[in-house]
Design a protein around this motif. Structure first.
Motif, PDB file in Angstrom:
ATOM      1  N   LEU A   7       0.832  -1.205   0.000  1.00 33.90           N
ATOM      2  CA  LEU A   7       0.000   0.000   0.000  1.00 33.90           C
ATOM      3  C   LEU A   7       0.870   1.261   0.000  1.00 33.90           C
ATOM      4  O   LEU A   7       0.626   2.216  -0.745  1.00 33.90           O
ATOM      5  N   LYS A  10       2.321   1.797  -3.368  1.00 32.05           N
ATOM      6  CA  LYS A  10       1.353   2.374  -4.309  1.00 32.05           C
ATOM      7  C   LYS A  10       1.169   3.860  -4.053  1.00 32.05           C
ATOM      8  O   LYS A  10       1.188   4.684  -4.976  1.00 32.05           O
ATOM      9  N   VAL A  13       4.245   5.826  -5.164  1.00 31.87           N
ATOM     10  CA  VAL A  13       4.402   5.956  -6.613  1.00 31.87           C
ATOM     11  C   VAL A  13       3.370   6.927  -7.191  1.00 31.87           C
ATOM     12  O   VAL A  13       3.684   7.755  -8.053  1.00 31.87           O
ATOM     13  N   VAL A  14       2.140   6.818  -6.697  1.00 33.97           N
ATOM     14  CA  VAL A  14       1.111   7.740  -7.193  1.00 33.97           C
ATOM     15  C   VAL A  14       1.516   9.184  -6.896  1.00 33.97           C
ATOM     16  O   VAL A  14       1.501  10.054  -7.782  1.00 33.97           O
ATOM     17  N   THR A  17       4.560  10.157  -8.934  1.00 37.91           N
ATOM     18  CA  THR A  17       4.245  10.322 -10.361  1.00 37.91           C
ATOM     19  C   THR A  17       3.660  11.705 -10.609  1.00 37.91           C
ATOM     20  O   THR A  17       4.023  12.398 -11.568  1.00 37.91           O
ATOM     21  N   ILE A1067       6.741  -5.335  -6.262  1.00 34.49           N
ATOM     22  CA  ILE A1067       6.067  -6.217  -7.232  1.00 34.49           C
ATOM     23  C   ILE A1067       6.782  -7.558  -7.322  1.00 34.49           C
ATOM     24  O   ILE A1067       6.165  -8.617  -7.357  1.00 34.49           O
TER      25      ILE A1067
ATOM     26  N   PRO B  77      -2.998  -6.463 -10.502  1.00 32.67           N
ATOM     27  CA  PRO B  77      -3.071  -5.463  -9.427  1.00 32.67           C
ATOM     28  C   PRO B  77      -2.414  -4.134  -9.826  1.00 32.67           C
ATOM     29  O   PRO B  77      -2.711  -3.102  -9.248  1.00 32.67           O
ATOM     30  N   TRP B  78      -1.506  -4.202 -10.816  1.00 35.64           N
ATOM     31  CA  TRP B  78      -0.743  -2.990 -11.162  1.00 35.64           C
ATOM     32  C   TRP B  78      -1.282  -2.305 -12.399  1.00 35.64           C
ATOM     33  O   TRP B  78      -0.797  -1.242 -12.794  1.00 35.64           O
ATOM     34  N   LEU B  81      -2.353   1.230 -11.893  1.00 32.91           N
ATOM     35  CA  LEU B  81      -1.217   2.118 -11.645  1.00 32.91           C
ATOM     36  C   LEU B  81      -0.590   2.556 -12.970  1.00 32.91           C
ATOM     37  O   LEU B  81      -0.287   3.736 -13.173  1.00 32.91           O
ATOM     38  N   PHE B  84      -2.934   4.940 -14.617  1.00 33.33           N
ATOM     39  CA  PHE B  84      -2.871   6.254 -13.980  1.00 33.33           C
ATOM     40  C   PHE B  84      -1.615   7.010 -14.420  1.00 33.33           C
ATOM     41  O   PHE B  84      -1.670   8.183 -14.827  1.00 33.33           O
ATOM     42  N   ALA B  85      -0.481   6.311 -14.322  1.00 34.54           N
ATOM     43  CA  ALA B  85       0.786   7.001 -14.603  1.00 34.54           C
ATOM     44  C   ALA B  85       0.819   7.526 -16.036  1.00 34.54           C
ATOM     45  O   ALA B  85       1.174   8.677 -16.288  1.00 34.54           O
ATOM     46  N   PHE B  88      -1.761  10.228 -16.654  1.00 32.10           N
ATOM     47  CA  PHE B  88      -1.335  11.486 -16.033  1.00 32.10           C
ATOM     48  C   PHE B  88      -0.318  12.195 -16.918  1.00 32.10           C
ATOM     49  O   PHE B  88      -0.366  13.405 -17.123  1.00 32.10           O
ATOM     50  N   LEU B 140      -6.790   1.492  -8.134  1.00 33.85           N
ATOM     51  CA  LEU B 140      -5.474   1.022  -7.710  1.00 33.85           C
ATOM     52  C   LEU B 140      -5.516   0.450  -6.292  1.00 33.85           C
ATOM     53  O   LEU B 140      -4.798  -0.486  -5.962  1.00 33.85           O
ATOM     54  N   PHE B 141      -6.357   1.033  -5.477  1.00 31.41           N
ATOM     55  CA  PHE B 141      -6.431   0.575  -4.082  1.00 31.41           C
ATOM     56  C   PHE B 141      -7.571  -0.423  -3.855  1.00 31.41           C
ATOM     57  O   PHE B 141      -7.937  -0.725  -2.728  1.00 31.41           O
TER      58      PHE B 141
END
Lengths: 1084, 165
Positions: A7, A10, A13-14, A17, A1067, B77-78, B81, B84-85, B88, B140-141
């Motif tokens: 968590l 994540k 990274v968010v 980013t 990961i 799961p990724w 992410l 999003f990346a 963005f 993502l969560f």
């Protein structure tokens, strides 16, 4: 791995980013716009370590405080208004003239505009403390205050009602933004004015009609065109979608005022036209409205209301003369048929006109100045004369149906008589006609009179053959009397250069020619009287269709023979040490004439004729350019352009970067170190040192002095690139020669930012730490009002006041004055420009420029050229013929440069023909070589231009309003250059070998050096050098925010990289762990 | 056939709410691309001078990668992410291309009228970008897939406190 760690990964990274992205994209944007940011935030980027002679103020102020400067500004504001406000109608009402009302008279102000009088236009020339109207800004004197100060009594209940109901009935968004500034006239109908005070007994009902204008948008012309569709349709308060017509609600109130006047409630009805864009005057003579008098008051500035009150009461006798023709209906103005909102394809209102460099694009906009030289009175008076003389197929033209008040017209509370007109021809090698006339005040009230001198040139067979057009009269001089008492008289003179007799012949001699035939000079009170005088001299009377008898005693005629030599060369550049020889004047604008792309199949089929007096009716499509006899618009007479592949090919050529050449480079970096022997500082180039202690008496070092080469040789390639690369409301510093950065800022009606504002501010307000440094200069009236004063001395003093404002605010250069032509009343920026007449515009600008120069401020005349409209100004293609460009649209620049020594210009965003104005070529060939402009040219806002800035440098656009680092990231600009081209890459490649470049662009290098030369020459003769001596040092400092931004970017990049690694480990952890566990299980 | 059906059925059964939110986000991303291309990419639009092709390229990569990752149980799961990346980044490219348009609209101040003349395509693009970014963060969560046995079985007995161990 624990889910908490995942968590966290994540989240990290968010977060990173987001931060990383912002840093990577935002930092270049911030850094490339650093100059603009520093300027906006008032962040200093230089330290000036003044040397021994800190008292070297080459330009001194007459004031010691901001308060003093500002108070003087308000006094000049009032003085300009007092002489510029124009009385155009003054009928008898109640047994005496409607105006003046007399002191102690009681007045009732009607319309919501009365409580929110417009003081300023909007946009970049808009004073930042003013909201643009008197209601929303305490700094603007309102009408009530102005009237009461003049001794009038105001119907306070009615005033308060309008004030309280402004939100409901007032125009919407009167200030703050040029965008949508005039989307509603609104106003209350008679019945909506729910106060008995509207019928309270008063001497006068004063009805105020206000219209606002501003940058970025022209005014709505008629229902169905783009502007009215987008701007006015939702409001339903414009007559026929015409913003410059009386609105239905305004008409309703006026009709009821007439009923009240008939019932004896008011003695008279007075209209105040509060707008820089004249409202069409058809309503003034309609019986149903009962208007007895009208004053055109323009936009008033901070203190103009005092002058309005003074004129209403009679304390001040009006002496203004109209700087534009006042039309019955604007639909009768031929220029409007091809103005602004004529869309050439189905674009939207806000379309920028950007065409990605392709004139064939559906988003490309083409505007044709189809009326040629016949702008304003040049059309109305010429067609009138032809109608009287029965020539030129003038058709059904009744002057009275077209013109309400002619150019130059204005009434007074007294009367004047002209006599003893005489003309002294040139003699003794002095090519000047001296005109004089005696003016006598024949009334009982003291007053001033502005006399205008007009010239008529012959319209000959040669002209028709060579497509030369001649207006029936042209203003060639004017003079204003002092305040003349009853029976007092004064003789006024004007000197008219012989060149005024020449016209531009673009097809025959391809230069200026004086035609064979009879020429007429006359002295007159306005343009129409001038024509009538000349017609009288030709033996015509009212029986021949004249509107009034003329006075032939005020006419002098003489003959000239054909001459195509005398005015075919210019000596201006030579006299100002720019060129060693006189310049041959010949065609420079063939490529701007759409007919260049007519006829031959390869060029296109643009078969079209400019308006010509050889056959009015034929050229106007059999009518009045799309209007019926009532002045209603009937047919669309716009010119549609066929954009061809040939045009596209030629456009593409102009968009490529300068090409390599074998020319040797100039010298760079010689004695660059300030400690080197023989090193010069910029200040050393100001004037030759002498024993006189007054530096203002020193002899200036001329532009072509060898000392300049020595200074330019000192500069490095990078220093030169840096100087030409950054001009967003400034010029940059060059520490090695102690050249300070300057503030060069808006606007056309006076400086617009606070006295203490702007980065690198070295103005008097900051120097002296004045407590009022946060204040802005006074808001001044529209320039049309300044021109209407017709007072050369007053305008020059006005310029001195602007110069004081500049010197106190730290401005060295002013992005103004605007000297574009009032081609149409609908021009959004007309408030920045002076007149429809180039002579009046040019002389007005020259006077103000001369005044400003006494305080060390230089002006950028703008927008050069063919930028008479806001719609599609961003890269729109403007087409006009050479004669109209030279005799109308560039004439005002020419006069301001030659008569006022204006040094700089701002080029327009528009394309002149196919090329952006900055690279069209005329900056060097016409403005410099012919007119003798000594200074530099800056572009308009960089991101609104479709052109190649490097070609701009090549062709004399020395600087951009922005920075080249920003250009490299501007899609609209990059769309117009060779793919992959960027300015930073070009500068790197074009550098001499010693600076790491290819050394293949010698021609470009010399042109850039000349750009630098011009900029330095301008700055060294300005107030920027105040306090700078040979021992001054200038240090460049990097603002804290820039260092912080760069540091933050590096930090974010590092943390982002760490977070990515952290995520990768997260990961990979489980699969790797599972794999290891399985192996262990297998082993066990 | 039945094998395929069985795989598909098991795939669907094992998808959690996060998967469906990610899928919706992918659809939004596709819609956004269409809107952006239609309003900025068209030759006769006034917005076309502010067009940033990198924004579209990044969106395409984001959608393709995200879909690919959603289909693989190790990577699902990724997927949000990555979505999003890249989205963005796409948004930043869009913003860096279009900020000059905003300087034009708000040239003389940030006013209600100026907001009124903002192009619909610009406004819709911004709204879609914001929606994509918010949805992808939320996704993502969220869990993208259920555990095999949890999906198959009726109970949550295999978990402690109702949560997977």
């Amino acid at each position: 791995m624990k889910s908490g760690i995942k968590l966290t990964a994540k989240f990290t990274v968010v977060l990173m980013t987001v931060l990383f992205g912002i840093a990577e994209v935002g930092t270049p944007i911030l850094i490339s716009n650093a100059d603009a940011i520093n300027s906006m935030l008032n962040i200093n980027t230089q330290v000036v370590e003044e040397g021994e002679a800190v008292d070297d103020f080459y330009f001194k102020s007459a004031f010691t405080t901001v308060a003093g400067v500002r108070a003087n500004g308000k006094a000049y504001n009032e003085a300009i208004m007092a002489e510029g406000i124009t009385l155009v109608k003054n009928e008898t009402a109640g047994g005496k003239p409607s105006l003046p009302l007399g002191e102690n008279a009681k007045v009732s102000f009607f319309s919501t505009s009365s409580v929110s009088m417009i003081s300023s236009g909007l946009g970049s020339s808009y004073n930042e403390t003013a909201s643009g109207d008197s209601k929303n800004d305490e700094g603007i004197v309102d009408l009530k205050t102005g009237a009461e100060a003049a001794g009038l009594t105001v119907n306070e209940t009615l005033w308060n009602w309008y004030y309280a109901n402004f939100t409901t009935y007032g125009r919407k968004n009167p200030g703050g933004s040029s965008v949508g500034a005039y989307n509603s006239i609104s106003d209350a109908t008679w019945d909506q004015i729910d106060t008995p005070a509207k019928t309270e007994q008063a001497d006068a009902a004063i009805f105020v009609i206000s219209r606002s204008g501003g940058e970025g948008r022209d005014l709505a012309q008629w229902q169905g065109n783009e502007l009215s569709a987008s701007v006015g349709a939702g409001n339903n308060d414009m007559t026929g979608g015409n913003y410059l017509a009386l609105s239905p609600n305004e008409a309703d109130v006026l009709k009821n005022l007439k009923l009240q006047k008939d019932a004896g409630v008011f003695r008279t009805i007075v209209v105040l036209m509060n707008s820089a864009n004249e409202v069409q005057c058809d309503f003034l003579d309609k019986e149903e409205y009962g208007v007895d008098s009208m004053l055109w008051i323009g936009t008033t500035g901070s203190a103009g209301a005092y002058a309005v009150g003074g004129i209403l009461s009679g304390k001040v006798n009006p002496s203004g003369k109209l700087s534009d023709t006042f039309w019955k209906s604007h639909a009768l103005n031929p220029a409007n048929a091809n103005f602004a909102a004529n869309n050439y394809s189905s674009g939207s209102l806000a379309d920028s006109g950007m065409s990605k460099g392709d004139p064939r694009s559906t988003s490309a906009r083409h505007i044709v100045y189809a009326e040629g030289i016949y702008v304003g009175y040049r059309y109305t008076e010429t067609r009138y004369e032809d109608a009287v003389l029965g020539q030129g197929n003038a058709g059904d033209f009744r002057y009275q149906d077209v013109v309400s008040y002619p150019f130059g017209f204005g009434l007074s509370y007294t009367t004047f008589r002209y006599s003893d007109f005489s003309v002294t021809p040139p003699s003794g090698g002095n090519d000047v006609y001296t005109l004089s006339v005696t003016v006598k005040n024949t009334g009982s009230v003291a007053g001033k009179e502005a006399v205008q001198f007009y010239l008529q040139k012959p319209y000959t067979a040669y002209d028709k053959e060579n497509k030369i057009e001649k207006a029936s009269v042209e203003l060639v001089g004017f003079a204003k009397t002092k305040l003349l008492g009853a029976d007092e008289q004064q003789t006024l003179t004007a000197e008219i250069p012989g060149s005024a007799l020449a016209s531009y012949d673009a097809h025959g001699a391809k230069t200026y020619v004086v035609d064979e035939g009879t020429y007429y000079f006359t002295a007159a009170a306005d343009a129409h009287s001038a024509v009538n005088n000349i017609l009288a001299a030709k033996g015509k009377t009212t029986e021949d269709g004249m509107t009034a008898e003329g006075d032939e005693s005020l006419v002098h005629s003489f003959r000239k023979s054909f001459d195509k030599i005398t005015y075919s060369t210019s000596k201006e550049a030579m006299n100002k040490h720019i060129k060693p020889d006189a310049t041959v004047i010949t065609n420079q604008f063939d490529s701007v004439d759409i007919l260049t792309y007519g006829g031959a199949a390869s060029y296109g089929s643009n078969a079209f004729s400019y308006l010509s007096r050889s056959n009015w009716t034929e050229h106007l499509g059999g009518g009045l350019f799309g209007a019926d006899s009532e002045g209603n618009r009937t047919t669309d007479f716009r010119v549609t352009v066929t954009a061809t592949d040939k045009m596209y090919e030629e456009r593409q050529k102009s968009l490529t970067e300068p090409q390599p050449s074998g020319t040797e480079y100039p010298t760079y970096g010689k004695n660059n170190d300030p400690s080197a022997e023989g090193h010069l500082n910029l200040i050393d180039l100001r004037a030759y040192a002498d024993d006189d202690s007054d530096p203002l008496n020193d002899e200036p070092i001329p532009y072509d002095a060898p000392l300049w080469d020595q200074l330019l040789d000192q500069l490095t390639w990078k220093e030169q690139v840096d100087l030409v690369s950054s001009g967003g409301r400034m010029t940059g510093a060059i520490p090695s020669i102690a050249k300070p950065a300057t503030i060069d800022h808006n606007g056309s009606t006076g400086p617009v930012v606070a006295y203490g504002g702007g980065s690198n501010n070295r103005g008097f307000a900051r120097r002296y730490g004045d407590v009022d440094a946060f204040l802005t200069p006074c808001t001044y009236p529209c320039n049309g009002i300044a021109a209407s004063t017709f007072n050369i001395d007053l305008l020059e003093w006005y310029g001195k006041q602007w110069g004081e404002d500049c010197a106190w605010a730290g401005y060295s250069g002013l992005y103004g004055m605007g000297v574009n032509t009032h081609r149409s009343p609908y021009g959004g920026r007309n408030f920045e420009y002076y007149s429809e007449d180039p002579y009046l515009s040019g002389i007005s600008a020259a006077c103000v420029t001369r005044g400003m120069a006494t305080r060390g401020a230089y002006v950028y005349l703008k927008h050069c050229a063919l930028n008479e409209q806001e719609t599609y100004r961003n890269g729109g293609y403007v087409w006009a013929n050479e004669q109209s460009i030279r005799e109308v649209y560039l004439k005002c620049f020419e006069i301001a440069i030659e008569e006022g020594d204006a040094q700089c210009v701002m080029t327009s965003m528009t394309c002149m023909g196919l090329d952006w104005s900055g690279q069209q070529g005329f900056l060097n060939t016409v403005l410099r070589d012919e007119f003798g402009m000594t200074g530099h040219a800056v572009s308009d806002m960089w991101n609104c231009i479709e052109g190649n800035f490097m070609q701009g440098i090549f062709y004399g656009n020395d600087l951009i309003d922005g920075s080249y680092s920003a250009v490299d990231t501007t899609p609209s600009v990059l769309d117009c250059v060779t793919e992959g081209f960027t300015i930073s890459k070009f500068f790197a490649e074009a550098a001499p070998v010693s600076a790491g470049g290819t050394g293949q662009y010698g021609d470009f290098a010399w042109q850039m050096r000349e750009c630098v030369h011009r900029m330095l020459y301008t700055v060294v003769h300005s107030n920027a050098m105040n306090g700078i001596s040979s021992s001054t040092r200038i240090l460049h400092i990097t603002p804290v925010w820039m260092a912080a931004v760069n540091a933050a970017k590096i930090a974010v990049e590092a943390v982002f990289a760490a977070s990515v690694v952290f995520l990768a480990v997260t990961i990979a952890w489980d699969p790797v762990a599972n794999c290891i566990n399985k192996k262990k299980e297998k082993k066990s | 056939m039945s094998e395929k059906k069985g795989y598909f059925g098991r795939f669907v059964r094992t998808r959690a709410a996060g998967f469906y939110l990610t899928a919706v986000t992918v659809i939004l991303a596709i819609v956004q691309m269409i809107v952006y291309q239609a309003t900025y990419g068209a030759g006769n639009s006034k917005l076309s001078v502010y067009y940033a092709p990198e924004a579209i390229i990044l969106s395409v990569v984001a959608v393709v990668l995200c879909i690919a990752m959603m289909l693989c149980k190790w990577t699902d799961p990724w997927a949000p992410l990555v979505l999003f990346a890249l989205e963005f980044w796409s948004f930043l490219m869009f913003a860096s291309g279009t900020y000059l348009y905003l300087t034009e609209v708000f040239y003389a101040g940030v006013t209600a009228e100026a907001f009124g003349i903002l192009e619909g395509g610009f406004t819709l693009s911004v709204i879609l970008y914001v929606a994509i970014l918010l949805c992808s963060i939320v996704a993502l969560f969220m869990r993208q897939s259920k555990k095999e046995d949890a999906a198959a079985g009726p109970s949550r007995k295999n978990t402690v406190g109702g949560k997977n161990k």
